[in-house]
Design an enzyme around this catalytic site. Sequence first.
Site, PDB file in Angstrom:
ATOM      1  N   ARG A  51       0.833  -1.209   0.000  1.00 10.70           N
ATOM      2  CA  ARG A  51       0.000   0.000   0.000  1.00 10.70           C
ATOM      3  C   ARG A  51       0.866   1.257   0.000  1.00 10.70           C
ATOM      4  O   ARG A  51       0.440   2.319  -0.443  1.00 10.70           O
ATOM      5  CB  ARG A  51      -0.945  -0.005   1.205  1.00 10.70           C
ATOM      6  CG  ARG A  51      -1.830   1.239   1.289  1.00 10.70           C
ATOM      7  CD  ARG A  51      -3.019   1.025   2.206  1.00 10.70           C
ATOM      8  NE  ARG A  51      -2.625   0.714   3.562  1.00 10.70           N
ATOM      9  CZ  ARG A  51      -2.281   1.611   4.492  1.00 10.70           C
ATOM     10  NH1 ARG A  51      -2.249   2.904   4.178  1.00 10.70           N
ATOM     11  NH2 ARG A  51      -1.958   1.239   5.710  1.00 10.70           N
ATOM     12  N   TYR A 104     -13.766  16.363 -16.694  1.00  8.13           N
ATOM     13  CA  TYR A 104     -14.220  14.978 -16.584  1.00  8.13           C
ATOM     14  C   TYR A 104     -15.294  14.910 -15.499  1.00  8.13           C
ATOM     15  O   TYR A 104     -15.177  15.572 -14.455  1.00  8.13           O
ATOM     16  CB  TYR A 104     -13.022  14.097 -16.238  1.00  8.13           C
ATOM     17  CG  TYR A 104     -13.350  12.645 -16.019  1.00  8.13           C
ATOM     18  CD1 TYR A 104     -13.909  11.876 -17.028  1.00  8.13           C
ATOM     19  CD2 TYR A 104     -13.083  12.049 -14.800  1.00  8.13           C
ATOM     20  CE1 TYR A 104     -14.203  10.541 -16.819  1.00  8.13           C
ATOM     21  CE2 TYR A 104     -13.372  10.712 -14.577  1.00  8.13           C
ATOM     22  CZ  TYR A 104     -13.936   9.969 -15.594  1.00  8.13           C
ATOM     23  OH  TYR A 104     -14.234   8.649 -15.385  1.00  8.13           O
ATOM     24  N   ASP A 170      -4.794  18.585 -15.320  1.00 11.03           N
ATOM     25  CA  ASP A 170      -5.086  17.254 -15.846  1.00 11.03           C
ATOM     26  C   ASP A 170      -4.619  17.229 -17.300  1.00 11.03           C
ATOM     27  O   ASP A 170      -5.161  17.935 -18.145  1.00 11.03           O
ATOM     28  CB  ASP A 170      -6.585  16.969 -15.748  1.00 11.03           C
ATOM     29  CG  ASP A 170      -6.956  15.566 -16.236  1.00 11.03           C
ATOM     30  OD1 ASP A 170      -6.198  14.980 -17.041  1.00 11.03           O
ATOM     31  OD2 ASP A 170      -8.012  15.054 -15.818  1.00 11.03           O
ATOM     32  N   LYS A 195      -5.077   5.459 -19.752  1.00 11.14           N
ATOM     33  CA  LYS A 195      -5.275   5.868 -21.136  1.00 11.14           C
ATOM     34  C   LYS A 195      -3.984   5.708 -21.939  1.00 11.14           C
ATOM     35  O   LYS A 195      -3.457   4.624 -22.052  1.00 11.14           O
ATOM     36  CB  LYS A 195      -5.805   7.296 -21.157  1.00 11.14           C
ATOM     37  CG  LYS A 195      -6.964   7.584 -20.180  1.00 11.14           C
ATOM     38  CD  LYS A 195      -8.164   6.688 -20.356  1.00 11.14           C
ATOM     39  CE  LYS A 195      -9.409   7.177 -19.629  1.00 11.14           C
ATOM     40  NZ  LYS A 195      -9.329   7.243 -18.177  1.00 11.14           N
TER      41      LYS A 195
END
Length: 373
Positions: A51, A104, A170, A195
């Site tokens: 983690r 988004y 972004d 992406k």
Amino acid sequence: MTRLLHPSLPDRPGGVPVTTPIYQTSTYELPRTPEAAEIASAVAPTGYYTRYGSPNAAEAEAMLAELDGAERALLLGSGMAAVSAALLSNVRAGTRVVAQTNHYTAALTLLRDVLPTFGVDVALVPQEALPDAAPGADVVYAETPSNPAMVLTDLAAVRAAAPSALLIVDNTFATPYNTRPLELGADLVAQSATKYLNGHSDVTAGVLTGSAELVGRAWETARVLGPVCHPFEAWLLARGLRTFPLRMARHNDNAQRVAEALSAHPRVTAVHYPGLPSHPQHDLARRQMTGFGGMLSFTVATPEEAQHVLRSTVLAGNAVSLGGTETLITHPASLIFSHGGTSDTVDASLLRLSVGLEEPEDIVEDLLRALDT
């Protein structure tokens, strides 16, 4: 049972693997010395607890930092994890955030619905007005090109208008192949590595890049919230990054050719692609981008015609996400309703296209056939 859990294995002589192995482990045995505490207190240690970090994540982070020209990168479990960590690590009650109205959908939900519940003052302004609205902000959040209308934000103008604000960008659509926001004044860059960075539609991941201080602060937030990018996904991402420049050159070229073909079709009323001279921000795109990306959108006469085109493509699949090897088409107005959008959020006659790596003639033929039938 003890022997099963602690098998005696011989040494394995041989060379060093060319490809980094997948460290498919949740935890690491630590030295029984004070060094263990040093490992536990590090930012994103690679051999403590997955983690917190992993060797596979560290490899991908080194590659991603290099791509963006950043001091450090942080790999996370999704693009929204990257956006959330960037914002949540830098706001508190009373912080003034200025952002675009075009974002988004999940990022808009975070800005519009979530942050205000913590006392954060969020102002959403039209994308073209962001430089004028930025002065006085503590944090400015931008996305360029925006999804799905392919509108650009002038990052240098935003930086000049708000020199003391924390500027978060972004850069998912453009990628560092086409735009390097840190060189234009951004402090943190968030991207969905799902992406183009991965490029094969088989990973969900996100990345933040920026100064070591800001990335370390975001890591502390992510350590608490727990959006882990697991070793196998990190390994796949690092593998995808090795072909990233080759893929992006092809995406850029294919999208340009598709945009030009669509703009010449009589049933297409507009093509939204920064690489076209008809794009209202083409001059800005030429200044801010070195290539124009693989994403475009186009409008037809009516919403019904848009639905017809969506149903009629064969090569282009109807699927969300973007940036993979395959061409994908979506009707954003149909999808945005399920995520809190309104009827005036997106033109119902608009279709979004993620142009893949197929032969460009085949992509064009598929779209023109759908338009002509």
